[in-house]
Design an enzyme around this catalytic site. Structure first.
Site, mmCIF file in Angstrom:
data_model
loop_
_atom_site.group_PDB
_atom_site.id
_atom_site.type_symbol
_atom_site.label_atom_id
_atom_site.label_comp_id
_atom_site.label_asym_id
_atom_site.label_seq_id
_atom_site.Cartn_x
_atom_site.Cartn_y
_atom_site.Cartn_z
ATOM 1 N N HIS A 1 0.838 -1.197 0.000
ATOM 2 C CA HIS A 1 0.000 0.000 0.000
ATOM 3 C C HIS A 1 0.879 1.256 0.000
ATOM 4 O O HIS A 1 0.642 2.183 -0.785
ATOM 5 C CB HIS A 1 -0.910 -0.011 1.237
ATOM 6 C CG HIS A 1 -1.743 1.229 1.399
ATOM 7 N ND1 HIS A 1 -2.786 1.545 0.554
ATOM 8 C CD2 HIS A 1 -1.673 2.242 2.304
ATOM 9 C CE1 HIS A 1 -3.332 2.689 0.947
ATOM 10 N NE2 HIS A 1 -2.679 3.136 1.991
ATOM 11 N N ASP B 1 -11.185 2.778 7.288
ATOM 12 C CA ASP B 1 -10.715 4.151 7.488
ATOM 13 C C ASP B 1 -11.109 4.975 6.258
ATOM 14 O O ASP B 1 -10.319 5.147 5.333
ATOM 15 C CB ASP B 1 -9.192 4.114 7.693
ATOM 16 C CG ASP B 1 -8.604 5.497 7.902
ATOM 17 O OD1 ASP B 1 -9.345 6.397 8.323
ATOM 18 O OD2 ASP B 1 -7.404 5.654 7.634
ATOM 19 N N GLU C 1 -8.746 -2.202 6.681
ATOM 20 C CA GLU C 1 -7.800 -2.277 7.797
ATOM 21 C C GLU C 1 -8.342 -3.185 8.891
ATOM 22 O O GLU C 1 -9.526 -3.516 8.924
ATOM 23 C CB GLU C 1 -7.578 -0.884 8.412
ATOM 24 C CG GLU C 1 -7.052 0.144 7.435
ATOM 25 C CD GLU C 1 -6.447 1.356 8.134
ATOM 26 O OE1 GLU C 1 -6.045 1.253 9.309
ATOM 27 O OE2 GLU C 1 -6.380 2.419 7.481
ATOM 28 N N ARG D 1 3.868 10.777 -5.169
ATOM 29 C CA ARG D 1 5.250 11.237 -5.420
ATOM 30 C C ARG D 1 5.926 10.250 -6.366
ATOM 31 O O ARG D 1 6.707 9.398 -5.933
ATOM 32 C CB ARG D 1 6.062 11.261 -4.111
ATOM 33 C CG ARG D 1 5.591 12.209 -3.034
ATOM 34 C CD ARG D 1 6.425 12.008 -1.764
ATOM 35 N NE ARG D 1 6.397 10.614 -1.326
ATOM 36 C CZ ARG D 1 5.443 10.076 -0.567
ATOM 37 N NH1 ARG D 1 4.463 10.821 -0.118
ATOM 38 N NH2 ARG D 1 5.473 8.799 -0.245
ATOM 39 N N LYS E 1 -9.316 12.253 6.831
ATOM 40 C CA LYS E 1 -9.497 10.978 7.526
ATOM 41 C C LYS E 1 -10.454 11.090 8.711
ATOM 42 O O LYS E 1 -11.073 10.111 9.097
ATOM 43 C CB LYS E 1 -8.150 10.486 8.090
ATOM 44 C CG LYS E 1 -7.067 10.315 7.044
ATOM 45 C CD LYS E 1 -7.264 9.012 6.316
ATOM 46 C CE LYS E 1 -6.097 8.711 5.416
ATOM 47 N NZ LYS E 1 -6.211 7.392 4.827
#
Ligand code: CA
Length: 437
Positions: free
Chosen positions: A144, A243, A211, A153, A263
């Site tokens: 992940h 999440d 999760e 990035r 979040k």
């Protein structure tokens, strides 16, 4: 290290539904939650899932069948949170589990007195089973971290600290909700590439994250730390955790201090916590590829190598509004396994406390999105659609880049091993509602 005992044996229950092969809650599981009868004004109290029923722990306490020290343990489960029970530690958890296993066995003499303590799960409503003082979300899947890093990035996907530090951030506990509660699409600031200034409005990139949630037991005093050999004594149990994430808000806000409003609008957990003891048969070795940095000594132990990981299958299902209307089954979006995590639960606990930070009973640790190495093992749409570039084609002709209003996400988890029954986590379900005007 993780000895099995009579609660793990191939026994059956007088609760017939617990003996069906596909049942999440056979007598070897016995997960804890907090419930009451749906729509009633009863007090929320502790319960244990068995088959398609709940053993009402307040009702059980009233029968007087569990006396002595185990009875004291039981009385820590009668309130609207399990924090008092979590605070007692592994010996107490194990003692009560053994009693519950014995009274639920097919050959118990007390069946007639116990039967009135059952409440059908279909008639129950649940609550977040602990008062969660603090919630920390880790990032333990290197797959992940690499997939997401590549999107955010491209020139520097995996930060150099990742292979040394169990990365995490302090999340928001007030917005953790139990399965079944609807989730409101969040509003916030976003700035797409090429825009000069940000705009404010509903997130266009709402996503889920697959999760697990780890509930902490007794905790440690401020200024002390928990070494790796003792870390598992702090682990009460594990639940499913979604999440929910707003990727466009996240992309704009996350530097330099990490995620914030992207979040904190909601995280959903399953109502049931599987205890660490129930999960013992499904422990597996943990290893680190030889060409990767090996952990610093405080995160290294023989026990962690031998059985530090958990073999837990994880699945994400999507049911769109259209599927619901036409009676179609939910579509599977991904399948993965917690055994692929780069860091173990014990390493998370030890790292969290190594600076003297105190954990407290009922604290929650998120595992981070559990993506596997292969195709279809991405634990979030962000990965499965490469940041929305390649929409997912669903069986009914619909497509998804990110979640649309009315989409319901279900997380599931289960453990399987030859010679042991399958045990499951139940579900963490949440439906996305439109943003407020
Ligand atoms: Ca997360």
């Amino acid at each position: 290290m993780y000895e099995l005992n009579e609660t793990h044996e191939t026994i059956t229950s007088w609760v017939e539904s617990a003996n069906l092969p596909d049942c999440d809650f056979p007598i070897q599981n016995l997960p804890f939650g907090v419930f009451r009868r749906q729509g009633s004004d009863e007090a929320f109290r502790g319960g244990v899932a068995i088959g398609d029923q709940i053993l009402d722990l307040a009702g059980l306490h009233a029968t007087g069948l569990i006396a002595g020290r185990a009875g004291e343990r039981l009385s820590a489960c009668l309130g609207e949170t399990l924090n008092p029970f979590m605070a007692l530690g592994p010996e107490a958890w194990s003692e009560l589990r053994l009693c519950l296993s014995r009274i639920l066995r097919a050959d118990t003499p007390d069946r007639a007195r116990l039967a009135p303590c059952l409440v059908p799960q279909n008639d129950a409503e649940y609550r977040v089973p602990a008062r969660i003082g603090d919630y920390t979300d880790f990032y333990t899947s290197i797959h992940h971290a690499t997939n997401v890093g590549r999107l955010f990035r491209p020139d520097n996907p995996l930060m150099p600290n990742y292979q040394w530090v169990p990365i995490g951030y302090h999340g928001r506990s007030s917005s953790i909700v139990v399965s079944g509660q609807q989730i409101r699409r969040p509003q916030g600031q976003t700035r797409s590439p090429g825009m000069e200034v940000p705009v404010f409005g509903p997130s266009q990139r709402v996503d889920y994250e697959l999760e697990l949630g780890i509930f902490i037991g007794p905790g440690n005093p401020l200024g002390s730390s928990v070494n790796l050999a003792q870390a598992e004594d702090q682990v009460f149990g594990i639940c499913l955790l979604n999440d929910w994430s707003a990727r466009d808000i996240q992309a704009w806000e996350y530097q330099p201090l990490g995620p914030f409003l992207s979040k904190s609008f909601a995280s959903s957990i399953s109502p049931w916590i599987l205890t660490a003891e129930a999960l013992r048969p499904y422990r597996v070795p943990w290893s680190r590829p030889e060409d990767h940095p090996q952990p610093l000594p405080y995160l290294e132990s023989a026990g962690n190598r031998t059985a530090g990981a958990f073999d837990i299958n994880l699945e994400v299902l999507l049911q769109t509004r259209k599927m619901q209307a036409s009676g179609d089954q939910a579509a599977r979006l991904s399948l993965s396994n917690f055994r692929n995590a780069y860091w173990t639960v014990a390493q998370m606990v030890t790292h969290h406390t190594v600076n003297g930070c105190n954990l407290q009973p009922g604290d929650l640790l998120g595992s981070g999105t559990q993506s596997g190495p292969g195709e279809g093992e991405g634990g979030a749409l962000l990965e499965l659609t490469q940041g929305g570039k390649n929409p997912l084609a669903l069986n009914n002709g619909e497509t998804r880049k990110f979640l649309e209003d009315g989409d319901a996400i279900t997380l599931r988890g289960w453990c399987e091993k030859p010679g042991h029954p399958r045990i499951g986590f139940g579900e963490a379900v949440g439906e996305l509602l439109p943003a407020l005007d």
